[in-house]
Motif scaffolding. Structure first.
Motif, PDB file in Angstrom:
ATOM      1  N   ARG A  83       0.941  -1.066   0.043  1.00 35.04           N
ATOM      2  CA  ARG A  83      -0.112  -0.072  -0.066  1.00 35.04           C
ATOM      3  C   ARG A  83       0.945   1.313  -0.067  1.00 35.04           C
ATOM      4  N   GLN A  84       1.947   1.205   0.637  1.00 42.62           N
ATOM      5  CA  GLN A  84       2.793   2.410   0.873  1.00 42.62           C
ATOM      6  C   GLN A  84       3.323   2.625  -0.499  1.00 42.62           C
ATOM      7  N   MET A  85       4.045   1.661  -1.153  1.00 46.61           N
ATOM      8  CA  MET A  85       4.763   1.904  -2.416  1.00 46.61           C
ATOM      9  C   MET A  85       4.061   2.795  -3.331  1.00 46.61           C
ATOM     10  N   PRO A  86       2.766   2.500  -4.015  1.00 44.93           N
ATOM     11  CA  PRO A  86       2.302   3.428  -5.021  1.00 44.93           C
ATOM     12  C   PRO A  86       2.038   4.855  -4.425  1.00 44.93           C
ATOM     13  N   VAL A  87       1.887   4.924  -3.177  1.00 39.74           N
ATOM     14  CA  VAL A  87       1.799   6.307  -2.775  1.00 39.74           C
ATOM     15  C   VAL A  87       2.950   7.164  -2.435  1.00 39.74           C
ATOM     16  N   PHE A  88       4.029   6.352  -2.236  1.00 38.45           N
ATOM     17  CA  PHE A  88       5.339   7.015  -2.422  1.00 38.45           C
ATOM     18  C   PHE A  88       5.950   7.054  -3.794  1.00 38.45           C
ATOM     19  N   GLU A  89       5.446   6.282  -4.879  1.00 40.32           N
ATOM     20  CA  GLU A  89       6.011   6.647  -5.845  1.00 40.32           C
ATOM     21  C   GLU A  89       5.140   7.742  -6.685  1.00 40.32           C
ATOM     22  N   PHE A  90       3.848   7.862  -6.416  1.00 43.80           N
ATOM     23  CA  PHE A  90       3.150   8.923  -6.776  1.00 43.80           C
ATOM     24  C   PHE A  90       3.764  10.202  -6.296  1.00 43.80           C
ATOM     25  N   GLN A  91       4.119  10.212  -5.148  1.00 41.76           N
ATOM     26  CA  GLN A  91       4.866  11.636  -4.628  1.00 41.76           C
ATOM     27  C   GLN A  91       6.401  11.903  -5.257  1.00 41.76           C
ATOM     28  N   ALA A  92       7.045  10.716  -5.573  1.00 41.37           N
ATOM     29  CA  ALA A  92       8.258  10.878  -6.145  1.00 41.37           C
ATOM     30  C   ALA A  92       8.145  11.560  -7.514  1.00 41.37           C
ATOM     31  N   ARG A  93       7.135  11.035  -8.396  1.00 42.28           N
ATOM     32  CA  ARG A  93       6.859  11.456  -9.688  1.00 42.28           C
ATOM     33  C   ARG A  93       6.302  12.900  -9.598  1.00 42.28           C
ATOM     34  N   LEU A  94       5.628  13.371  -8.584  1.00 41.95           N
ATOM     35  CA  LEU A  94       5.333  14.573  -8.490  1.00 41.95           C
ATOM     36  C   LEU A  94       6.344  15.710  -8.110  1.00 41.95           C
ATOM     37  N   ALA A  95       7.336  15.202  -7.190  1.00 46.65           N
ATOM     38  CA  ALA A  95       8.464  16.054  -6.842  1.00 46.65           C
ATOM     39  C   ALA A  95       9.233  16.204  -8.097  1.00 46.65           C
ATOM     40  N   GLU A  96       9.460  15.010  -9.077  1.00 47.35           N
ATOM     41  CA  GLU A  96      10.207  15.439 -10.238  1.00 47.35           C
ATOM     42  C   GLU A  96       9.651  16.414 -11.090  1.00 47.35           C
ATOM     43  N   GLU A  97       8.274  16.249 -11.384  1.00 44.62           N
ATOM     44  CA  GLU A  97       7.485  17.259 -12.082  1.00 44.62           C
ATOM     45  C   GLU A  97       7.685  18.588 -11.737  1.00 44.62           C
ATOM     46  N   LEU A  98       7.605  18.750 -10.262  1.00 43.94           N
ATOM     47  CA  LEU A  98       7.917  20.337  -9.760  1.00 43.94           C
ATOM     48  C   LEU A  98       9.244  20.578  -9.591  1.00 43.94           C
ATOM     49  N   GLN A  99      10.116  19.789  -9.807  1.00 47.74           N
ATOM     50  CA  GLN A  99      11.381  19.776  -9.822  1.00 47.74           C
ATOM     51  C   GLN A  99      11.995  20.088  -8.293  1.00 47.74           C
ATOM     52  N   LEU A 100      11.383  19.271  -7.463  1.00 43.50           N
ATOM     53  CA  LEU A 100      11.677  19.134  -5.982  1.00 43.50           C
ATOM     54  C   LEU A 100      12.651  18.146  -5.569  1.00 43.50           C
ATOM     55  N   PRO A 101      13.559  18.315  -4.485  1.00 43.73           N
ATOM     56  CA  PRO A 101      14.194  17.218  -3.778  1.00 43.73           C
ATOM     57  C   PRO A 101      13.235  16.396  -2.924  1.00 43.73           C
ATOM     58  N   MET A 102      13.468  15.348  -2.517  1.00 39.32           N
ATOM     59  CA  MET A 102      12.715  14.400  -1.494  1.00 39.32           C
ATOM     60  C   MET A 102      13.455  14.277  -0.176  1.00 39.32           C
ATOM     61  N   ILE A 103      12.484  14.409   0.471  1.00 45.85           N
ATOM     62  CA  ILE A 103      13.120  13.873   2.032  1.00 45.85           C
ATOM     63  C   ILE A 103      12.488  12.959   2.490  1.00 45.85           C
ATOM     64  N   ILE A 104      13.244  11.681   2.520  1.00 46.60           N
ATOM     65  CA  ILE A 104      12.720  10.388   2.564  1.00 46.60           C
ATOM     66  C   ILE A 104      12.806   9.665   4.034  1.00 46.60           C
ATOM     67  N   HIS A 105      11.599   8.992   4.436  1.00 45.08           N
ATOM     68  CA  HIS A 105      11.684   8.433   5.793  1.00 45.08           C
ATOM     69  C   HIS A 105      11.933   6.764   5.199  1.00 45.08           C
ATOM     70  N   CYS A 106      12.761   6.051   5.792  1.00 42.29           N
ATOM     71  CA  CYS A 106      12.913   4.622   5.175  1.00 42.29           C
ATOM     72  C   CYS A 106      13.361   3.982   6.394  1.00 42.29           C
ATOM     73  N   VAL A 107      12.468   2.837   6.663  1.00 43.85           N
ATOM     74  CA  VAL A 107      12.916   1.754   7.777  1.00 43.85           C
ATOM     75  C   VAL A 107      12.643   0.601   7.266  1.00 43.85           C
ATOM     76  N   ARG A 108      13.740  -0.034   7.325  1.00 38.66           N
ATOM     77  CA  ARG A 108      13.784  -1.794   6.837  1.00 38.66           C
ATOM     78  C   ARG A 108      13.278  -1.926   5.582  1.00 38.66           C
ATOM     79  N   ALA A 109      13.579  -0.985   4.572  1.00 39.50           N
ATOM     80  CA  ALA A 109      12.907  -1.028   3.277  1.00 39.50           C
ATOM     81  C   ALA A 109      13.897  -0.315   2.340  1.00 39.50           C
ATOM     82  N   HIS A 110      15.316  -0.367   2.478  1.00 37.74           N
ATOM     83  CA  HIS A 110      16.054   0.154   1.674  1.00 37.74           C
ATOM     84  C   HIS A 110      16.258  -0.513   0.417  1.00 37.74           C
TER      85      HIS A 110
END
Length: 214
Positions: A83-110
């Motif tokens: 469930r988390q992956m598509p939400v994160f991927e959507f945000q990642a694509r949006l950040a790229e569209e808006l030319q923004l860096p991503m600040i990422i929370h990652c726990v046991r999913a590197h």
């Protein structure tokens, strides 16, 4: 001088992290916060809706928005990674569209995170915030092309191996009595055999460079 990449407490020397699920209003950013990031935390991935997406876009297009985050993946808390992956991927694509860096929370999913980074090949920086892991994991992240932000708790060996141009620092402060950014810089400077002033200055310059490369 804004040298703290990630704090939940408004401060003139910190980038304020705003969780979109808290009904954040782009007209109500605290005056103490000169820069902020905004995103949907992976713990709240089930709350992703079209109306929330529209609010996220409004937040991200403000001139005082530094980037999108924190967003990410957490294998220990929140909805399933499926469930988390598509939400994160959507945000990642949006950040790229808006030319923004991503600040990422990652726990046991590197590994899933690295695989997604290599698939999307973003041009904007991805920065793993509050990294506490071992040097072997840090090397995998760095080899993929991402950067790392260290907070009050970190692995000294990891702190020594991160290239300076891929290093950020933060407090991840949740309360006013959380460790200061000066104390974080002091601890990291000891691990890297440099001065706290040099670490603080570098972090401020790196944060400023994120704005200039938009």
């Amino acid at each position: 001088m804004i040298s703290d990449l990630h704090s939940h407490i408004p401060s003139p020397d910190a980038v304020l992290s705003i969780d979109l699920s808290d009904k954040s209003d782009p007209t109500q950013i605290p005056s103490e916060a000169r820069l902020f990031t905004c995103g949907l935390h992976p713990w709240n991935a089930d709350r992703f809706t079209p109306s929330l997406l529209e609010r996220l876009r409004r937040m991200l297009t403000r001139p005082d928005c530094l980037g999108l985050g924190e967003a990410g993946l957490d294998a220990l808390r929140g909805p399933s990674l499926d469930r988390q992956m598509p939400v994160f991927e959507f945000q990642a694509r949006l950040a790229e569209e808006l030319q923004l860096p991503m600040i990422i929370h990652c726990v046991r999913a590197h590994e899933p995170l690295i695989a997604l980074y290599r698939r999307l090949r973003p041009r904007r920086p991805w920065i793993i915030h509050g990294f506490r892991g071992k040097s072997a994991v840090a090397c995998r992240i760095l080899d993929a092309g991402m950067s790392i932000s260290l907070g009050p708790r970190f692995n000294p060996e990891t702190a020594r191996l991160i290239p300076l141009d891929r290093l950020f620092i933060e407090t991840d402060a949740m309360t006013p009595d959380s460790p200061s950014i000066a104390s974080v810089a002091q601890a990291i400077s000891q691990a890297r055999s440099t001065t706290p002033e040099a670490i603080l200055l570098h972090s401020a310059q790196s944060i400023q460079s994120l704005r200039h490369t938009r």
